[in-house]
Design a protein around this motif. Structure first.
Motif, mmCIF file in Angstrom:
data_model
loop_
_atom_site.group_PDB
_atom_site.id
_atom_site.type_symbol
_atom_site.label_atom_id
_atom_site.label_comp_id
_atom_site.label_asym_id
_atom_site.label_seq_id
_atom_site.Cartn_x
_atom_site.Cartn_y
_atom_site.Cartn_z
ATOM 1 N N UNK A 87 0.777 -1.242 0.000
ATOM 2 C CA UNK A 87 0.000 0.000 0.000
ATOM 3 C C UNK A 87 0.800 1.280 0.000
ATOM 4 N N UNK A 88 2.073 1.203 -0.429
ATOM 5 C CA UNK A 88 2.820 2.469 -0.538
ATOM 6 C C UNK A 88 2.035 3.415 -1.446
ATOM 7 N N UNK A 89 2.101 4.702 -1.152
ATOM 8 C CA UNK A 89 1.270 5.656 -1.914
ATOM 9 C C UNK A 89 1.613 5.636 -3.404
ATOM 10 N N UNK A 90 2.876 5.274 -3.736
ATOM 11 C CA UNK A 90 3.215 5.201 -5.165
ATOM 12 C C UNK A 90 2.538 4.003 -5.829
ATOM 13 N N UNK A 91 2.272 2.937 -5.073
ATOM 14 C CA UNK A 91 1.495 1.823 -5.602
ATOM 15 C C UNK A 91 0.020 2.234 -5.711
ATOM 16 N N UNK A 92 -0.458 2.925 -4.672
ATOM 17 C CA UNK A 92 -1.859 3.369 -4.714
ATOM 18 C C UNK A 92 -2.084 4.280 -5.925
ATOM 19 N N UNK A 93 -1.124 5.188 -6.192
ATOM 20 C CA UNK A 93 -1.298 6.155 -7.281
ATOM 21 C C UNK A 93 -0.951 5.550 -8.639
ATOM 22 N N UNK A 95 -0.531 2.442 -9.611
ATOM 23 C CA UNK A 95 -1.149 1.162 -9.993
ATOM 24 C C UNK A 95 -2.600 1.065 -9.536
ATOM 25 N N UNK A 96 -3.152 2.171 -9.050
ATOM 26 C CA UNK A 96 -4.572 2.192 -8.702
ATOM 27 C C UNK A 96 -4.952 1.224 -7.596
ATOM 28 N N UNK A 97 -4.020 0.935 -6.675
ATOM 29 C CA UNK A 97 -4.343 -0.029 -5.629
ATOM 30 C C UNK A 97 -5.284 0.594 -4.589
ATOM 31 N N UNK A 98 -6.334 -0.130 -4.265
ATOM 32 C CA UNK A 98 -7.265 0.373 -3.257
ATOM 33 C C UNK A 98 -7.091 -0.411 -1.948
ATOM 34 N N UNK A 99 -7.843 -0.030 -0.936
ATOM 35 C CA UNK A 99 -7.665 -0.653 0.381
ATOM 36 C C UNK A 99 -7.927 -2.158 0.341
ATOM 37 N N UNK A 100 -8.914 -2.576 -0.457
ATOM 38 C CA UNK A 100 -9.229 -4.017 -0.513
ATOM 39 C C UNK A 100 -8.054 -4.806 -1.102
ATOM 40 N N UNK A 101 -7.429 -4.245 -2.128
ATOM 41 C CA UNK A 101 -6.272 -4.910 -2.734
ATOM 42 C C UNK A 101 -5.129 -4.985 -1.733
ATOM 43 N N UNK A 102 -4.922 -3.897 -1.016
ATOM 44 C CA UNK A 102 -3.816 -3.849 -0.041
ATOM 45 C C UNK A 102 -4.075 -4.832 1.099
ATOM 46 N N UNK A 148 -4.430 -9.370 11.412
ATOM 47 C CA UNK A 148 -3.189 -8.641 11.750
ATOM 48 C C UNK A 148 -2.864 -8.803 13.226
ATOM 49 N N UNK A 149 -1.571 -8.877 13.508
ATOM 50 C CA UNK A 149 -1.084 -8.878 14.891
ATOM 51 C C UNK A 149 0.133 -7.953 14.924
ATOM 52 N N UNK A 150 0.588 -7.677 16.142
ATOM 53 C CA UNK A 150 1.779 -6.835 16.283
ATOM 54 C C UNK A 150 3.022 -7.532 15.745
ATOM 55 N N UNK A 151 2.941 -8.844 15.549
ATOM 56 C CA UNK A 151 4.080 -9.589 15.000
ATOM 57 C C UNK A 151 4.083 -9.559 13.481
ATOM 58 N N UNK A 152 2.908 -9.712 12.859
ATOM 59 C CA UNK A 152 2.911 -9.820 11.393
ATOM 60 C C UNK A 152 2.649 -8.486 10.692
ATOM 61 N N UNK A 153 2.460 -7.410 11.461
ATOM 62 C CA UNK A 153 2.093 -6.132 10.838
ATOM 63 C C UNK A 153 2.796 -4.956 11.489
ATOM 64 N N UNK A 154 3.250 -4.049 10.653
ATOM 65 C CA UNK A 154 3.765 -2.743 11.067
ATOM 66 C C UNK A 154 2.970 -1.714 10.262
ATOM 67 N N UNK A 155 2.612 -0.610 10.881
ATOM 68 C CA UNK A 155 1.910 0.458 10.157
ATOM 69 C C UNK A 155 2.907 1.578 9.857
ATOM 70 N N UNK A 156 2.886 2.066 8.624
ATOM 71 C CA UNK A 156 3.722 3.231 8.267
ATOM 72 C C UNK A 156 2.797 4.381 7.899
ATOM 73 N N UNK A 157 2.861 5.456 8.700
ATOM 74 C CA UNK A 157 2.104 6.661 8.376
ATOM 75 C C UNK A 157 2.968 7.542 7.488
ATOM 76 N N UNK A 158 2.530 7.718 6.248
ATOM 77 C CA UNK A 158 3.291 8.507 5.288
ATOM 78 C C UNK A 158 2.375 9.518 4.608
ATOM 79 N N UNK A 159 2.354 10.766 5.089
ATOM 80 C CA UNK A 159 1.564 11.764 4.372
ATOM 81 C C UNK A 159 2.097 11.906 2.946
ATOM 82 N N UNK A 160 1.229 11.759 1.969
ATOM 83 C CA UNK A 160 1.671 11.710 0.566
ATOM 84 C C UNK A 160 2.421 12.996 0.202
ATOM 85 N N UNK A 161 1.973 14.114 0.764
ATOM 86 C CA UNK A 161 2.569 15.409 0.429
ATOM 87 C C UNK A 161 3.960 15.578 1.038
#
Ligand code: PEP
Length: 242
Positions: A87-93, A95-102, A148-161
């Motif tokens: 779900x990197x924003x460059x993939x979202x933009x 390649x048109x990836x949406x939340x369901x795909x991610x 998702x668990x704290x072991x299999x997932x990390x969240x990255x907050x990346x403001x696109x701007x």
């Protein structure tokens, strides 16, 4: 216990000569920090031999098949990766990836025993409209699998701007979003307090210490400043000292 992670996303940069930079990054002392590089797929197997963690930049939802040009989570794992971005924003933009795909890609990462670093973040339009936190909730609800668990997932907050622009949110803006993400995770997952949450967007040596001092910032996802060891290793040091 939350992992401190200094993650470098090399994007579509790096020829075989860049392995020397990865070696210098791997040889740098990292204390209690997980140093992670997400190089282009062409370099992954080589860089995975070094003493650092590696990840893909994306994976397909399927584990194999007729998907020319794509790469599966199983292939990333086979090359030595322990992580993948989704779900990197460059993939979202691009390649048109949406939340369901991610969400499906993140679940595919889990199936291959990879940790998914799921990227979320608002565009400037969304921020200026005052809708950042609403969007963050929508992206978390849609992109993060129920498994998702704290072991299999990390969240990255990346403001696109802030990605690749040199513009960085204020510490208050980062703190507000990270606290919001923490609250969302804690409400949804029993181990929500333990997920690592990374900040990404124009992190560099000169602003890293200030960003890592913000509550609920457990590391960084770094693009441009991860390409050279001289730029990336001071960021690792700042995180180790935070
Ligand atoms: C990124 O690509 O995820 C990123 C944060 O890039 P940069 O550090 O160059 O802004």
């Amino acid at each position: 216990m939350r992992r401190k992670i200094a993650a470098g996303n090399w994007k579509m940069n790096g020829l075989t000569t860049a392995v020397e930079e990865a070696k210098a990054i791997a040889d740098h002392p990292n204390g209690n920090v997980t140093t992670l590089l997400c190089p282009p797929a062409t370099l992954l197997a080589q860089i995975a031999q070094l003493s650092l963690a590696t990840g893909g930049q994306d994976c397909h939802t399927a584990d194999k098949g007729a998907h020319t040009g794509d790469i599966s989570a199983a292939q990333l794992a086979d090359a030595g990766a322990a992580y993948t971005l989704t779900g990197h924003s460059e993939r979202r933009t691009d390649h048109g990836e949406d939340d369901a795909t991610i969400n499906a890609k993140s679940a595919a990462a889990y199936a291959a025993n990879l940790t998914a670093i799921i990227c979320i973040g608002e565009t400037l339009d969304v921020r200026e409209a005052g809708d950042t936190l609403t969007l963050i909730d929508t992206q978390l609800a849609g992109s993060v699998p129920d498994t998702a668990t704290a072991t299999n997932t990390v969240i990255a907050y990346e403001p696109v701007w802030a990605i690749g622009t040199g513009k960085v949110p204020t510490t208050d803006q980062i703190a507000e979003v990270h606290a919001h993400i923490r609250t969302h995770l804690a409400a949804r997952f029993t181990d929500g307090a333990d997920f690592s949450i990374l900040y990404g967007g124009s992190v560099k040596a000169s602003n890293a210490a200030e960003i890592f001092a913000i509550p609920d910032v457990d590391g960084a996802l770094v693009g441009g400043a991860s390409l050279k060891a001289d730029d990336f290793t001071p960021i690792i040091d700042s995180l180790a000292q935070s």
